[in-house]
Design an enzyme around this catalytic site. Structure first.
Site, short mmCIF file in Angstrom:
data_model
loop_
_atom_site.label_atom_id
_atom_site.label_comp_id
_atom_site.label_asym_id
_atom_site.label_seq_id
_atom_site.Cartn_x
_atom_site.Cartn_y
_atom_site.Cartn_z
N LYS A 123 0.84 -1.21 0.00
CA LYS A 123 0.00 0.00 0.00
C LYS A 123 0.87 1.26 0.00
CE LYS A 123 -1.75 1.52 4.08
NZ LYS A 123 -1.46 2.92 4.36
N ASN A 124 1.90 1.24 0.87
CA ASN A 124 2.69 2.46 1.04
C ASN A 124 3.67 2.72 -0.10
OD1 ASN A 124 1.30 2.94 3.34
ND2 ASN A 124 2.98 2.47 4.75
N CYS A 172 -4.61 8.31 10.16
CA CYS A 172 -4.72 7.51 11.38
C CYS A 172 -4.58 8.40 12.62
CB CYS A 172 -3.59 6.48 11.42
SG CYS A 172 -3.84 5.13 10.29
N ARG A 198 1.22 14.45 13.56
CA ARG A 198 1.65 14.22 12.18
C ARG A 198 1.60 15.45 11.28
NH1 ARG A 198 -0.51 8.39 10.31
NH2 ARG A 198 1.40 8.47 9.09
N PRO A 199 2.45 16.44 11.55
CA PRO A 199 2.48 17.63 10.69
C PRO A 199 3.12 17.33 9.34
CG PRO A 199 4.23 17.72 12.32
CD PRO A 199 3.46 16.47 12.61
N ILE A 200 3.04 18.30 8.41
CA ILE A 200 3.75 18.13 7.13
C ILE A 200 4.76 19.27 6.93
CG2 ILE A 200 2.02 16.72 5.93
CD1 ILE A 200 1.17 19.31 4.43
N ASP A 201 5.25 19.79 8.07
CA ASP A 201 6.18 20.92 7.99
C ASP A 201 7.45 20.61 7.19
OD1 ASP A 201 6.59 19.19 10.25
OD2 ASP A 201 8.18 20.54 10.91
N LEU A 202 7.94 19.36 7.27
CA LEU A 202 9.18 19.03 6.55
C LEU A 202 8.94 19.04 5.03
CD1 LEU A 202 10.48 16.14 8.82
CD2 LEU A 202 11.25 18.51 8.79
N ASP A 257 5.08 0.70 12.03
CA ASP A 257 3.84 0.09 11.53
C ASP A 257 3.67 -1.36 11.99
OD1 ASP A 257 3.07 2.39 10.34
OD2 ASP A 257 3.39 1.75 8.28
N ARG A 267 -8.28 -0.55 5.47
CA ARG A 267 -7.44 0.46 4.79
C ARG A 267 -6.10 -0.14 4.36
NH1 ARG A 267 -7.03 6.01 7.96
NH2 ARG A 267 -5.65 6.32 6.20
C1 UD1 Z 1 4.63 6.76 6.30
C2 UD1 Z 1 3.72 5.57 6.17
C3 UD1 Z 1 3.21 5.15 7.54
C4 UD1 Z 1 4.38 4.91 8.49
C5 UD1 Z 1 5.33 6.09 8.50
C6 UD1 Z 1 6.60 5.84 9.29
C7 UD1 Z 1 2.76 5.90 3.99
C8 UD1 Z 1 1.55 6.21 3.17
N1 UD1 Z 1 2.61 5.93 5.31
O1 UD1 Z 1 3.85 7.82 6.86
O2 UD1 Z 1 2.44 3.97 7.39
O3 UD1 Z 1 3.89 4.73 9.79
O4 UD1 Z 1 5.73 6.42 7.16
O5 UD1 Z 1 7.25 4.72 8.84
O6 UD1 Z 1 3.80 5.59 3.47
N2 UD1 Z 1 6.92 14.36 10.74
C9 UD1 Z 1 7.06 15.69 11.04
N3 UD1 Z 1 6.96 16.60 10.02
C10 UD1 Z 1 6.74 16.23 8.73
C11 UD1 Z 1 6.62 14.86 8.42
C12 UD1 Z 1 6.72 13.94 9.45
O7 UD1 Z 1 7.24 16.06 12.20
O8 UD1 Z 1 6.66 17.09 7.86
C13 UD1 Z 1 7.01 13.36 11.81
C14 UD1 Z 1 5.68 12.63 12.00
O9 UD1 Z 1 4.80 13.34 12.85
C15 UD1 Z 1 6.16 11.34 12.62
C16 UD1 Z 1 7.51 11.09 11.93
O10 UD1 Z 1 7.92 12.35 11.42
O11 UD1 Z 1 6.37 11.51 14.00
C17 UD1 Z 1 7.46 10.08 10.80
O12 UD1 Z 1 6.53 10.49 9.83
P1 UD1 Z 1 6.71 10.13 8.28
O13 UD1 Z 1 7.92 9.30 8.09
O14 UD1 Z 1 6.57 11.37 7.49
O15 UD1 Z 1 5.43 9.22 8.05
P2 UD1 Z 1 4.40 9.30 6.86
O16 UD1 Z 1 5.08 9.56 5.58
O17 UD1 Z 1 3.25 10.15 7.24
#
Ligand code: UD1
Length: 427
Positions: free
Chosen positions: A23-24, A118, A123-127, A306, A398
């Site tokens: 899926k991922n 989930c 889970r921000p997207i700041d990065l 996961d 899912r």
């Molecule tokens: C992906 C996977 C998810 C898995 C996760 C970690 C998909 C669709 N989902 O999620 O199943 O649990 O990797 O292996 O592939 N973070 C920030 N800022 C950001 C982005 C992330 O602080 O901009 C933090 C998140 O809150 C979290 C950590 O970084 O604590 C890891 O997140 P990330 O690796 O980005 O996970 P996803 O890509 O959302």
């Protein structure tokens, strides 16, 4: 109408199943089709899951033509694309944010409501946003949506504070059409990222270093259609291996990549389970032990977050005391209170769970709070005596294709039953 999963446990599973496509990996590869300017991306081994439907609907909403049948997907991206994503779809799934990089690179602008997903932390997207800004995008947050604009993105040197999977994928997709070279430092190394990079290279992208912490991308003017096979789902495969372990069964998972599961296989070996690892399969053998082990979740190749809920369910039946530290997500312990309803002994201290193994679990009514928490309850239910009823099964669907059929194929007693949304235990 909601669905509940009813399981009758305490019997060894036996048989062979084939791992689904990841899926991922499928989700970002689907998003990458938006980079095409009038071309077709053909994907094989795509799992039939709710999240895949959500991404298909999102792409269709932006103007792409998506056809999906029996694992084969065809995405035709027209020259004209819409760049504003529909809030209702984006809020359904956090991975919707993966369209941001491709839209910005292809359409020079994008609007994305802040995504949902989930319930496992903020889970921000700041990065993602910082990286895109470094590539020259102008980014504003207005009324809960990200508005991003850039004439043509410019190659940049980007250091990720944390090797975020999603940020690495978004920036990689944006960089393939940017002007000049982009270097992503402290990039995530998950196999799903290599699968995405493989798709982009087949589309004409110039990428080096995927699978390592430094990815270099030399931007090109345009990409062309291609085909790509999605890798096996390491989390799904691992869940069924653990189902074999917790039931003392003889389960073989085929069509998988054991190399992607090293962290799990090493822990199972340390715990004393008997496994037979083939080139593309893993078999659990009865007669081993399950002793307590300790672990922390980390980015790949560390132990995957996961799989944390599922290994916790297994360790609840191990001899001794195990310690699990969750280092990737905050508050990813929602399964703990539900596992306790089944007799698990778990104490939480901040980001750490201390698990005292017990001899037996008993079936109970429980609630799946998120995808992998739900998978942990399935494992506990398979090991427990009597019936377990898991409400909000939609969360599990899912990520697990044909779970009930696969469990039945292994001799498990499992069925889905329609139920009322509000039925089941309350928190
Ligand atoms: C992906 C996977 C998810 C898995 C996760 C970690 C998909 C669709 N989902 O999620 O199943 O649990 O990797 O292996 O592939 N973070 C920030 N800022 C950001 C982005 C992330 O602080 O901009 C933090 C998140 O809150 C979290 C950590 O970084 O604590 C890891 O997140 P990330 O690796 O980005 O996970 P996803 O890509 O959302």
């Amino acid at each position: 109408m909601s669905q509940k999963l009813v399981l009758r446990g305490n019997r060894p599973l036996k048989g062979t199943i084939r791992a689904q496509g990841a899926k991922n990996a499928a989700l970002p590869v689907m998003a990458s089709a938006l980079l095409l300017n009038g071309g077709t991306l053909e994907l094989s081994r795509v799992p039939d899951l709710h999240d895949i439907q959500t991404m298909s609907d999102l792409l269709r909403n932006l103007g792409a033509d998506v056809r999906f049948s029996q694992g084969q997907m065809r995405i035709l991206t027209p020259e004209e694309l819409d760049w504003a994503t529909p809030p209702a779809l984006v809020r359904k799934m956090r991975a919707s944010s993966l369209v941001l990089g491709p839209l910005l690179a292809r359409c020079h602008r994008a609007v994305l409501p802040l995504p949902g997903g989930c319930a496992i932390g903020s889970r921000p997207i700041d990065l993602h946003l910082k990286g895109l800004a470094k590539m020259g995008a102008e980014i504003r947050l207005e009324h809960g949506s990200v508005h991003a604009e850039a004439k043509r993105l410019k190659g940049a040197r980007i250091y990720l504070d944390f090797p975020s999977v999603g940020a690495t994928e978004n920036l990689l997709m944006a960089a393939v059409l940017a002007e000049g070279e982009t270097v992503i430092e402290n990039a995530a190394r998950e196999p799903e990222i290599s699968n995405l990079a493989e798709a982009l290279v087949r589309m004409g992208g110039q990428i080096e270093g995927q699978g390592t912490g430094t990815i270099r991308v030399r931007g090109v003017e345009t990409l062309h259609g291609t085909d790509i096979q999605i890798i096996p789902d390491r989390i799904e495969a691992s869940t069924y291996i653990l189902a074999g372990v917790v039931t003392g069964g003889d389960v073989t998972v085929t069509g998988m990549e054991p190399e992607h599961l090293e962290a799990l296989l090493a822990k199972l070996e340390e715990a004393g389970t008997r496994l037979s690892v083939g080139k593309d399969s893993v078999r659990t053998l009865p007669g081993g032990t399950l002793s307590a082990v300790s672990l922390k979740t980390l980015p790949y190749p560390g132990f995957p977050t996961d799989l944390q809920p599922q290994i916790m369910a297994a360790l609840c039946l191990a001899k001794g005391t195990s310690v699990i530290q969750e280092r990737v997500f905050e508050s990813r312990f929602l399964h703990v209170s539900e596992l306790k309803r089944m007799g698990c002994q778990i104490e939480l201290q901040g980001d750490t769970a201390i698990i005292t193994g017990v001899e037996h679990l008993t079936g109970a009514e429980v609630r799946a709070t998120d995808l992998r928490a739900g998978a942990a309850l399935v494992l506990a239910g398979l090991a427990a005596s009597g019936y377990t009823c898991i409400y909000q099964m939609g969360h599990i669907l899912r990520g697990y294709e044909m779970m009930v059929e696969k469990l039945q194929c292994l001799g498990g007693e499992a069925e889905t039953v329609p139920c009322d949304e509000n039925e089941g235990p309350k928190f």
